[in-house]
Motif scaffolding. Sequence first.
Motif, PDB file in Angstrom:
ATOM      1  N   THR A  53       0.870  -1.178   0.000  1.00 51.30           N
ATOM      2  CA  THR A  53       0.000   0.000   0.000  1.00 51.30           C
ATOM      3  C   THR A  53       0.903   1.223   0.000  1.00 51.30           C
ATOM      4  O   THR A  53       1.364   1.661   1.053  1.00 51.30           O
ATOM      5  N   GLY A  54       1.163   1.747  -1.181  1.00 50.02           N
ATOM      6  CA  GLY A  54       2.097   2.860  -1.289  1.00 50.02           C
ATOM      7  C   GLY A  54       3.513   2.372  -1.004  1.00 50.02           C
ATOM      8  O   GLY A  54       4.000   1.422  -1.598  1.00 50.02           O
ATOM      9  N   ARG A  55       4.166   3.027  -0.038  1.00 53.55           N
ATOM     10  CA  ARG A  55       5.535   2.670   0.303  1.00 53.55           C
ATOM     11  C   ARG A  55       5.613   1.662   1.453  1.00 53.55           C
ATOM     12  O   ARG A  55       6.703   1.255   1.848  1.00 53.55           O
ATOM     13  N   THR A  56       4.488   1.287   1.995  1.00 59.49           N
ATOM     14  CA  THR A  56       4.474   0.357   3.120  1.00 59.49           C
ATOM     15  C   THR A  56       3.705  -0.903   2.748  1.00 59.49           C
ATOM     16  O   THR A  56       3.103  -0.994   1.680  1.00 59.49           O
ATOM     17  N   MET A  57       3.741  -1.872   3.645  1.00 52.02           N
ATOM     18  CA  MET A  57       2.993  -3.113   3.458  1.00 52.02           C
ATOM     19  C   MET A  57       1.986  -3.240   4.586  1.00 52.02           C
ATOM     20  O   MET A  57       2.289  -2.950   5.755  1.00 52.02           O
ATOM     21  N   THR A  58       0.794  -3.675   4.245  1.00 51.20           N
ATOM     22  CA  THR A  58      -0.305  -3.772   5.202  1.00 51.20           C
ATOM     23  C   THR A  58      -0.732  -5.230   5.359  1.00 51.20           C
ATOM     24  O   THR A  58      -0.872  -5.943   4.353  1.00 51.20           O
ATOM     25  N   PRO A  59      -0.926  -5.711   6.593  1.00 47.51           N
ATOM     26  CA  PRO A  59      -1.364  -7.091   6.773  1.00 47.51           C
ATOM     27  C   PRO A  59      -2.798  -7.277   6.303  1.00 47.51           C
ATOM     28  O   PRO A  59      -3.634  -6.380   6.433  1.00 47.51           O
ATOM     29  N   THR A  60      -3.065  -8.426   5.757  1.00 41.19           N
ATOM     30  CA  THR A  60      -4.422  -8.743   5.318  1.00 41.19           C
ATOM     31  C   THR A  60      -5.300  -9.048   6.532  1.00 41.19           C
ATOM     32  O   THR A  60      -4.784  -9.277   7.637  1.00 41.19           O
TER      33      THR A  60
END
Length: 302
Positions: A53-60
């Motif tokens: 998500t953009g420059r970061t990673m988001t947990p599902t």
Amino acid sequence: MQLDLNLLSALDALLEEGSVAGAAARLHVTAPAMSRSLGRIRRTTGDQILVRTGRTMTPTPYAIAVREQVHELLHQVQGVLAPSRELDLGTLERTFTLRWHDSLAALCGPALLTAVRGQAPGVRLRFLAEASVDTPELRRGEVDLEANATRPSAPDIRAESVGETRLVVVMRQGHPLARGRAVTAERYAAAEHVTVSRRGNLSDAVDDALARLGLTRRVVAAAPTEAAALEFVRGSDLLICVPEATTRTAVTDLGLTVRPLPLELPSAPVYLSWHQRYDTDQAHAWLRGLARTALAGCAASS
């Protein structure tokens, strides 16, 4: 299907760090190796686990739902493969890293060091200065214990309140507010001030309390540590608002004066924080107990 327990460790690290690079650093593997582990986890679970998500990673949603279960399973596996033994403090050799607020390290650190040396002479303590920004060392296991006035918000960080102390005003002995009439909110606001902020903030909760009374103050400097701010106060007519528990040595050593803060502000809390991976670590639990006693003793004596 044969289960690879290494994937459980990788999944735990990925869910806590929220990035491939962070998980790789925590487990001391390369980023490409961790990326391959994430791919295997995705194929095994049928879920993406982390999405960009953009420059970061988001947990599902699935990853969020199983995070605590994964961590608990990993602890159970570690307990089976490395059964606990009785802790022998006399032969324990270990270095613990502590990131404490500078005033807490100065005030409570000596009592902790004395207790540690008396029980486990092979243990060494590394006290680090607080960084100007929030850092991930606690999550990565690079810092064992933090102590400051902030309760961490991350779900994998444990925190407990070990005491609190009221806020007071400190000034040089010859300051106009050090004698005569009581220090009112109006007289306090009319003076010049210095704040203590590792981020360099020129305002804090004191300004919010003054604003509720329709008052403002002039902050002329922000110091990174309480020790530096007290030196500013020592040679000027500046005021500083600090926790009462940290002022005892300042009053004695620097010849300063303490006055009640003429504002309605809650007491300053003291939190002891650590990563949940150390919950069942006997040596870490022993150190937490000594740190808890040392910090609580400082706050109680205010």
